[in-house]
Design a protein around this motif. Sequence first.
Motif, mmCIF file in Angstrom:
data_model
loop_
_atom_site.group_PDB
_atom_site.id
_atom_site.type_symbol
_atom_site.label_atom_id
_atom_site.label_comp_id
_atom_site.label_asym_id
_atom_site.label_seq_id
_atom_site.Cartn_x
_atom_site.Cartn_y
_atom_site.Cartn_z
ATOM 1 N N TYR A 28 0.829 -1.197 0.000
ATOM 2 C CA TYR A 28 0.000 0.000 0.000
ATOM 3 C C TYR A 28 0.871 1.257 0.000
ATOM 4 O O TYR A 28 0.668 2.176 -0.787
ATOM 5 C CB TYR A 28 -0.924 -0.019 1.219
ATOM 6 N N LEU A 29 1.879 1.284 0.877
ATOM 7 C CA LEU A 29 2.767 2.446 0.957
ATOM 8 C C LEU A 29 3.624 2.582 -0.297
ATOM 9 O O LEU A 29 3.881 3.700 -0.766
ATOM 10 C CB LEU A 29 3.647 2.351 2.197
ATOM 11 N N ALA A 30 4.059 1.460 -0.848
ATOM 12 C CA ALA A 30 4.855 1.502 -2.073
ATOM 13 C C ALA A 30 4.044 2.085 -3.228
ATOM 14 O O ALA A 30 4.555 2.885 -4.021
ATOM 15 C CB ALA A 30 5.345 0.107 -2.425
ATOM 16 N N VAL A 31 2.789 1.717 -3.307
ATOM 17 C CA VAL A 31 1.930 2.245 -4.368
ATOM 18 C C VAL A 31 1.684 3.731 -4.160
ATOM 19 O O VAL A 31 1.740 4.511 -5.121
ATOM 20 C CB VAL A 31 0.596 1.462 -4.436
ATOM 21 N N GLN A 32 1.427 4.150 -2.932
ATOM 22 C CA GLN A 32 1.211 5.576 -2.670
ATOM 23 C C GLN A 32 2.426 6.397 -3.064
ATOM 24 O O GLN A 32 2.290 7.426 -3.732
ATOM 25 C CB GLN A 32 0.902 5.807 -1.189
ATOM 26 N N CYS A 33 3.612 5.948 -2.685
ATOM 27 C CA CYS A 33 4.834 6.676 -3.045
ATOM 28 C C CYS A 33 5.056 6.638 -4.551
ATOM 29 O O CYS A 33 5.471 7.634 -5.148
ATOM 30 C CB CYS A 33 6.044 6.082 -2.331
ATOM 31 N N GLY A 34 4.786 5.504 -5.164
ATOM 32 C CA GLY A 34 4.960 5.374 -6.606
ATOM 33 C C GLY A 34 4.013 6.261 -7.391
ATOM 34 O O GLY A 34 4.382 6.811 -8.437
ATOM 35 N N ILE A 35 2.801 6.429 -6.891
ATOM 36 C CA ILE A 35 1.821 7.294 -7.562
ATOM 37 C C ILE A 35 2.258 8.752 -7.457
ATOM 38 O O ILE A 35 2.188 9.500 -8.431
ATOM 39 C CB ILE A 35 0.418 7.084 -6.962
ATOM 40 N N ARG A 36 2.718 9.154 -6.289
ATOM 41 C CA ARG A 36 3.153 10.539 -6.098
ATOM 42 C C ARG A 36 4.343 10.896 -6.976
ATOM 43 O O ARG A 36 4.402 11.966 -7.540
ATOM 44 C CB ARG A 36 3.514 10.779 -4.639
ATOM 45 N N ARG A 37 5.287 9.976 -7.063
ATOM 46 C CA ARG A 37 6.510 10.249 -7.822
ATOM 47 C C ARG A 37 6.419 9.828 -9.280
ATOM 48 O O ARG A 37 7.271 10.201 -10.073
ATOM 49 C CB ARG A 37 7.690 9.531 -7.178
ATOM 50 N N GLY A 38 5.436 9.028 -9.628
ATOM 51 C CA GLY A 38 5.321 8.543 -10.996
ATOM 52 C C GLY A 38 6.444 7.588 -11.357
ATOM 53 O O GLY A 38 6.867 7.526 -12.513
ATOM 54 N N ALA A 39 6.925 6.806 -10.374
ATOM 55 C CA ALA A 39 8.076 5.929 -10.582
ATOM 56 C C ALA A 39 7.761 4.767 -11.530
ATOM 57 O O ALA A 39 8.546 4.459 -12.408
ATOM 58 C CB ALA A 39 8.561 5.389 -9.240
ATOM 59 N N ALA A 65 -2.136 -1.818 -5.641
ATOM 60 C CA ALA A 65 -1.299 -2.675 -4.806
ATOM 61 C C ALA A 65 -1.443 -4.130 -5.243
ATOM 62 O O ALA A 65 -0.460 -4.881 -5.274
ATOM 63 C CB ALA A 65 -1.679 -2.518 -3.335
ATOM 64 N N ASN A 66 -2.646 -4.522 -5.601
ATOM 65 C CA ASN A 66 -2.874 -5.880 -6.100
ATOM 66 C C ASN A 66 -2.131 -6.098 -7.410
ATOM 67 O O ASN A 66 -1.513 -7.138 -7.627
ATOM 68 C CB ASN A 66 -4.369 -6.125 -6.273
ATOM 69 N N LYS A 67 -2.159 -5.103 -8.285
ATOM 70 C CA LYS A 67 -1.438 -5.195 -9.555
ATOM 71 C C LYS A 67 0.068 -5.276 -9.309
ATOM 72 O O LYS A 67 0.762 -6.075 -9.947
ATOM 73 C CB LYS A 67 -1.768 -4.001 -10.451
ATOM 74 N N LEU A 68 0.578 -4.483 -8.377
ATOM 75 C CA LEU A 68 1.993 -4.533 -8.034
ATOM 76 C C LEU A 68 2.367 -5.905 -7.487
ATOM 77 O O LEU A 68 3.418 -6.457 -7.817
ATOM 78 C CB LEU A 68 2.335 -3.443 -7.015
ATOM 79 N N HIS A 69 1.484 -6.463 -6.667
ATOM 80 C CA HIS A 69 1.706 -7.805 -6.123
ATOM 81 C C HIS A 69 1.828 -8.823 -7.247
ATOM 82 O O HIS A 69 2.713 -9.683 -7.230
ATOM 83 C CB HIS A 69 0.557 -8.168 -5.176
ATOM 84 N N HIS A 70 0.984 -8.726 -8.260
ATOM 85 C CA HIS A 70 1.045 -9.647 -9.398
ATOM 86 C C HIS A 70 2.334 -9.460 -10.190
ATOM 87 O O HIS A 70 2.926 -10.439 -10.660
ATOM 88 C CB HIS A 70 -0.171 -9.477 -10.298
#
Length: 84
Positions: A28-39, A65-70
């Motif tokens: 969840y936190l990884a996705v939030q940071c990734g969305i903010r930074r556009g990583a 987060a589910n997509k990142l998990h996959h």
Amino acid sequence: GIYSSGKFTGTSNRITKRGSKRLRRALYLAVQCGIRRGANHRISDYYKKKRKEGKPYKVVVIACANKLHHHIYAILYKNEPYQA
């Protein structure tokens, strides 16, 4: 799963709390940071698409987060480096 009995079919599909609490939080936190930074462009494009569909913020972040998990599972399963 969806609860159904006879003619009744439940419509509320809540997020399951199964699995590792720490892993869910980390994704969840990884996705939030990734969305903010556009990583990660795949995740951020998916996020923008779902937001345009009118989905609430937290629902979209959980879906991302589910997509990142996959993605992570596929990388580990195939034993190949990530290709953006």
